[in-house]
Design an enzyme around this catalytic site. Structure first.
Site, PDB file in Angstrom:
ATOM      1  N   VAL A  34       0.751  -1.235   0.235  1.00 46.33           N
ATOM      2  CA  VAL A  34       0.051   0.110   0.201  1.00 46.33           C
ATOM      3  C   VAL A  34       0.943   1.168  -0.114  1.00 46.33           C
ATOM      4  O   VAL A  34       0.333   1.973  -1.070  1.00 46.33           O
ATOM      5  CB  VAL A  34      -1.084  -0.030   1.061  1.00 46.33           C
ATOM      6  CG1 VAL A  34      -1.976   1.078   1.252  1.00 46.33           C
ATOM      7  CG2 VAL A  34      -2.214  -0.956   1.465  1.00 46.33           C
ATOM      8  N   THR A  35       1.787   1.425   0.690  1.00 45.06           N
ATOM      9  CA  THR A  35       2.851   2.534   1.210  1.00 45.06           C
ATOM     10  C   THR A  35       3.405   2.830  -0.623  1.00 45.06           C
ATOM     11  O   THR A  35       3.668   4.144  -0.965  1.00 45.06           O
ATOM     12  CB  THR A  35       4.143   1.738   1.979  1.00 45.06           C
ATOM     13  OG1 THR A  35       3.391   1.891   3.089  1.00 45.06           O
ATOM     14  CG2 THR A  35       4.622   3.184   2.177  1.00 45.06           C
ATOM     15  N   ASP A  72      -1.124   2.185   5.545  1.00 42.57           N
ATOM     16  CA  ASP A  72      -0.152   1.726   5.652  1.00 42.57           C
ATOM     17  C   ASP A  72       0.215   0.880   7.718  1.00 42.57           C
ATOM     18  O   ASP A  72       0.433  -0.224   7.616  1.00 42.57           O
ATOM     19  CB  ASP A  72       0.553   2.143   4.954  1.00 42.57           C
ATOM     20  CG  ASP A  72       1.400   3.495   4.880  1.00 42.57           C
ATOM     21  OD1 ASP A  72       1.211   4.008   5.912  1.00 42.57           O
ATOM     22  OD2 ASP A  72       2.455   3.251   4.281  1.00 42.57           O
ATOM     23  N   GLY A  73      -0.140   2.390   8.003  1.00 46.65           N
ATOM     24  CA  GLY A  73      -0.089   2.300   9.202  1.00 46.65           C
ATOM     25  C   GLY A  73      -0.803   1.512  10.086  1.00 46.65           C
ATOM     26  O   GLY A  73      -0.821   1.028  11.196  1.00 46.65           O
ATOM     27  N   ARG A  77      -0.456  -1.860  12.566  1.00 46.76           N
ATOM     28  CA  ARG A  77      -1.147  -2.047  13.745  1.00 46.76           C
ATOM     29  C   ARG A  77      -1.873  -3.238  13.745  1.00 46.76           C
ATOM     30  O   ARG A  77      -1.650  -3.708  14.508  1.00 46.76           O
ATOM     31  CB  ARG A  77      -2.033  -0.698  13.699  1.00 46.76           C
ATOM     32  CG  ARG A  77      -0.616   0.374  14.665  1.00 46.76           C
ATOM     33  CD  ARG A  77      -1.851   1.380  15.488  1.00 46.76           C
ATOM     34  NE  ARG A  77      -2.386   2.504  14.424  1.00 46.76           N
ATOM     35  CZ  ARG A  77      -2.669   2.977  13.515  1.00 46.76           C
ATOM     36  NH1 ARG A  77      -1.507   4.106  13.100  1.00 46.76           N
ATOM     37  NH2 ARG A  77      -3.331   3.151  13.070  1.00 46.76           N
ATOM     38  N   SER A  84       6.991  -3.415  10.998  1.00 47.29           N
ATOM     39  CA  SER A  84       8.726  -3.945  11.218  1.00 47.29           C
ATOM     40  C   SER A  84       9.292  -2.611  10.475  1.00 47.29           C
ATOM     41  O   SER A  84       9.055  -2.230  10.459  1.00 47.29           O
ATOM     42  CB  SER A  84       8.417  -4.626  10.304  1.00 47.29           C
ATOM     43  OG  SER A  84       8.392  -4.708   8.986  1.00 47.29           O
ATOM     44  N   ASP A  91       8.892   3.028   4.870  1.00 46.13           N
ATOM     45  CA  ASP A  91       7.571   4.696   5.001  1.00 46.13           C
ATOM     46  C   ASP A  91       8.609   5.862   4.941  1.00 46.13           C
ATOM     47  O   ASP A  91       8.303   6.746   4.109  1.00 46.13           O
ATOM     48  CB  ASP A  91       6.539   4.004   6.018  1.00 46.13           C
ATOM     49  CG  ASP A  91       6.354   5.271   6.441  1.00 46.13           C
ATOM     50  OD1 ASP A  91       4.678   5.004   5.590  1.00 46.13           O
ATOM     51  OD2 ASP A  91       5.628   5.628   7.165  1.00 46.13           O
ATOM     52  N   ASP A  95       8.109   9.214   2.239  1.00 46.11           N
ATOM     53  CA  ASP A  95       7.965   9.608   2.882  1.00 46.11           C
ATOM     54  C   ASP A  95       9.104  10.695   1.647  1.00 46.11           C
ATOM     55  O   ASP A  95       8.948  12.477   1.056  1.00 46.11           O
ATOM     56  CB  ASP A  95       7.930  10.064   3.933  1.00 46.11           C
ATOM     57  CG  ASP A  95       6.649  10.290   4.643  1.00 46.11           C
ATOM     58  OD1 ASP A  95       5.871   9.307   3.925  1.00 46.11           O
ATOM     59  OD2 ASP A  95       6.773   9.471   6.121  1.00 46.11           O
TER      60      ASP A  95
END
Length: 200
Positions: A34-35, A72-73, A77, A84, A91, A95
């Site tokens: 997804v990221t 993604d976060g 979770r 990880s 991530d 960014d």
């Protein structure tokens, strides 16, 4: 890509995001996938629409793909594996790429139109990198350094708001937004330098 939501909004957003995140996990998508998908769409949108001066439609697409920051976060979770170290590194690295793509797209447009505001945007980009670098360097020294007047989320909101409104034809809003972005990023750099100095 870890957007930092205010404490007042986070519970409500979490209630909306978590069911969708669970659906993504059920169909076999990973947080990292997804990221990467979100970042690819965002970078393509910024470098396709913005250089052509299509600021409003470009901002709509970018805002949509930026939602991967939330998903993604949440997926990390609630998944069995949890967050990880690799996912956190990926991530953070992505960014930097996505933030750069937004301002680079605008810069290309400004340079093509011989607009001196391009210098301000480039300076804002540099100071934005410094904000992130100082935090990373501080953490390598075991110093917590996440403070400052304008962290990543605030800077992204300022830039996208200014660019999007400029796309609607509002005069001077792009210049005001970019100058504000530069000023706040510069202040944040100084604040973080002082945080590290006080800790050493």
């Amino acid at each position: 890509m870890g957007l930092m939501l205010s404490a007042s909004l986070k519970p409500a957003v979490t209630r909306v995001i978590n069911p969708i995140a669970r659906s993504f996990l059920r169909i076999g998508l990973s947080p990292n996938a997804v990221t990467i998908l979100g970042a690819t769409g965002l970078i393509f949108s910024a470098l396709y629409f913005y250089p052509m001066g299509k600021f409003f439609i470009g901002t709509l697409f970018i805002s949509f793909f930026a939602l991967s920051d939330l998903f993604d976060g949440a997926m990390a979770r609630i998944s069995q594996k949890g967050a990880s170290p690799w996912g956190g590194f990926l991530d953070s690295t992505i960014d930097r790429l996505t933030d750069s793509a937004v301002l680079v797209g605008v810069t290309i447009y400004l340079i093509r139109n011989e607009d001196r505001l391009s210098v301000v945007v480039i300076c804002a980009l540099v100071f934005g990198f410094l904000v992130s670098y100082i935090r990373a360097k501080a953490e390598s020294l075991n110093i917590e350094c996440s403070g400052g007047i304008a962290e990543r989320t605030e800077r992204l909101i300022i830039s996208l708001t200014a660019i999007g409104l400029a796309g609607l034809g509002i005069p001077h809003v792009l210049a005001l937004g970019m100058w504000l972005l530069l000023l706040l990023a510069a202040i944040t750099v100084v604040q973080r330098i002082l945080i590290v100095k006080a800790a050493l």
